[in-house]
Design an enzyme around this catalytic site. Structure first.
Site, PDB file in Angstrom:
ATOM      1  N   ARG A 190     -40.748  14.484   9.343  1.00 30.97           N
ATOM      2  CA  ARG A 190     -39.347  14.095   9.550  1.00 30.97           C
ATOM      3  C   ARG A 190     -39.134  13.403  10.893  1.00 30.97           C
ATOM      4  O   ARG A 190     -38.077  13.508  11.500  1.00 30.97           O
ATOM      5  CB  ARG A 190     -38.409  15.304   9.440  1.00 30.97           C
ATOM      6  CG  ARG A 190     -38.480  16.037   8.120  1.00 30.97           C
ATOM      7  CD  ARG A 190     -38.083  15.153   6.937  1.00 30.97           C
ATOM      8  NE  ARG A 190     -38.169  15.906   5.709  1.00 30.97           N
ATOM      9  CZ  ARG A 190     -39.268  16.010   4.947  1.00 30.97           C
ATOM     10  NH1 ARG A 190     -40.374  15.365   5.302  1.00 30.97           N
ATOM     11  NH2 ARG A 190     -39.270  16.732   3.853  1.00 30.97           N
ATOM     12  N   SER A 250     -30.374  18.555   3.678  1.00 32.32           N
ATOM     13  CA  SER A 250     -30.993  19.598   4.505  1.00 32.32           C
ATOM     14  C   SER A 250     -30.511  19.452   5.942  1.00 32.32           C
ATOM     15  O   SER A 250     -30.728  18.415   6.575  1.00 32.32           O
ATOM     16  CB  SER A 250     -32.517  19.483   4.446  1.00 32.32           C
ATOM     17  OG  SER A 250     -32.980  19.675   3.133  1.00 32.32           O
ATOM     18  N   GLU A 268     -28.257  13.577  12.905  1.00 31.37           N
ATOM     19  CA  GLU A 268     -27.969  13.199  14.282  1.00 31.37           C
ATOM     20  C   GLU A 268     -26.475  13.345  14.566  1.00 31.37           C
ATOM     21  O   GLU A 268     -25.636  12.948  13.763  1.00 31.37           O
ATOM     22  CB  GLU A 268     -28.383  11.748  14.533  1.00 31.37           C
ATOM     23  CG  GLU A 268     -28.099  11.253  15.927  1.00 31.37           C
ATOM     24  CD  GLU A 268     -28.385   9.775  16.103  1.00 31.37           C
ATOM     25  OE1 GLU A 268     -28.182   9.264  17.234  1.00 31.37           O
ATOM     26  OE2 GLU A 268     -28.774   9.119  15.112  1.00 31.37           O
TER      27      GLU A 268
END
Length: 330
Positions: free
Chosen positions: A162, A230, A328
């Site tokens: 990721r 997620s 983010e």
């Protein structure tokens, strides 16, 4: 550029948010002028794709560009692969469907992931036993430091779980196209739970449909219940940390890695701390999957962030493992 740009429809959490200015990007050459305008006004410039991996503050005091560069092109065979070049603004799941329609399997395990193609390499998307890096050839991105288009190979991108070089330098590079390498000698990837009951000769279309069905059973639809998928990374810990957890909780899922470290299930940790279905104001944790933070309607960025902070603190206090947020904060 449009002033006072509404972003609520452009983030899958559905958070109320606005930018000082906003514009839609349909061609790579539009980026230079937008960057120049932002710089002339002394404002930061950021790009949003599908808004599926961000938690937006109420106001972004800068310029937002909505990535909408389109295009899908089969470049032909190169060695053991067929190369496909795709515009950064293309919808990821629709790309997966398109490759299957053109008898180009290889992306089926990544079906159903929300967002745009340009965002996929930034976070090295992965699901059901496959990561983007396995199908990646190269990308073209604008380097905002010198306004030049540059090509990046797989090694240049420094992919990991990721993660990528682009995620570690937020805002510097703007992806405009991605080239994927799809295997000519395709074999089904059925090792992940949910797929391992399929027959070994299952075709790619059936795998894609199965992945979508499994995702729909496990994860809420962001169009009906706002979410960013997620919300935390599955933590990767040293073996001794995983062993200590296993001694007290032998039922805890664990996935040994090639480097000796162990991947844990963030969903399991969160659920054991009692957060599945929990609410904080209009923010909450999905009752379908403990890894998904949701907007029950009218949630704010502060509520989402406060809930995430509670989860991180509780998991660390109980298990000694610190979760890292995936979306983010922008």
């Amino acid at each position: 550029m449009t002033p006072d740009f509404d972003l609520q429809r452009h983030n899958t959490l559905g958070l109320p948010a606005r930018a000082r200015f906003g514009a839609t990007i349909t061609q790579a050459d539009e980026l230079a002028s937008l960057l120049s305008e932002a710089a002339a006004r002394g404002l930061p410039f950021r790009v949003l794709g599908g808004g599926s991996n961000v938690v937006l503050r109420p106001v972004f005091d800068g310029v937002i560009g909505l990535m909408a560069i389109a295009g899908r092109e089969i470049l032909g065979r190169r060695g053991d692969h067929t190369l496909v070049r795709v515009g950064a603004g293309e919808n990821w799941h629709r790309l997966v469907e398109w490759t299957i329609q053109h008898d180009l399997p290889g992306l089926e395990n990544l079906a159903g992931i929300p967002g745009t193609v340009g965002a996929a390499p930034i976070q090295n998307i992965g699901a059901y036993g496959c990561e983007l890096v396995e199908r990646f050839e190269s990308l073209v991105a604008l380097d905002t430091e010198d306004n030049a288009l540059k090509t990046f190979s797989r090694d240049d991108c420094d992919f990991s779980y990721r993660q990528s070089m682009f995620k570690r330098t937020p805002g510097r590079f703007i992806v405009v196209s991605v080239t994927l390498a799809l295997p000519n000698a395709w074999r089904p990837n059925l090792g992940y739970p949910g797929l391992n009951t399929l027959a070994s000769d299952t075709d790619a279309r059936t795998i894609m449909q199965t992945v979508v069905a499994v995702r729909n059973r496990k994860l809420p639809d962001w169009r009906k219940l706002g979410n960013a998928g997620s919300f935390f990374h599955n933590p990767i810990v040293e073996a001794d940390v995983a062993d200590r957890l296993a001694a007290d909780h032998p039922e805890a899922p664990r996935y040994p890695g090639a480097d000796g470290r162990v991947k844990l299930s963030a969903a399991w940790l969160i659920e054991r701390c009692g957060f599945k279905g929990h609410r904080l104001g209009s923010a909450g944790v999905s009752d379908q999957h403990a890894l998904v933070v949701v907007n029950h309607g009218g949630a704010t960025q502060q509520e989402i962030s406060d809930l995430a902070g509670q989860i991180v603190s509780a998991v660390e206090a109980r298990f000694g493992v610190r979760l890292v947020q995936e979306p983010e904060l922008l």
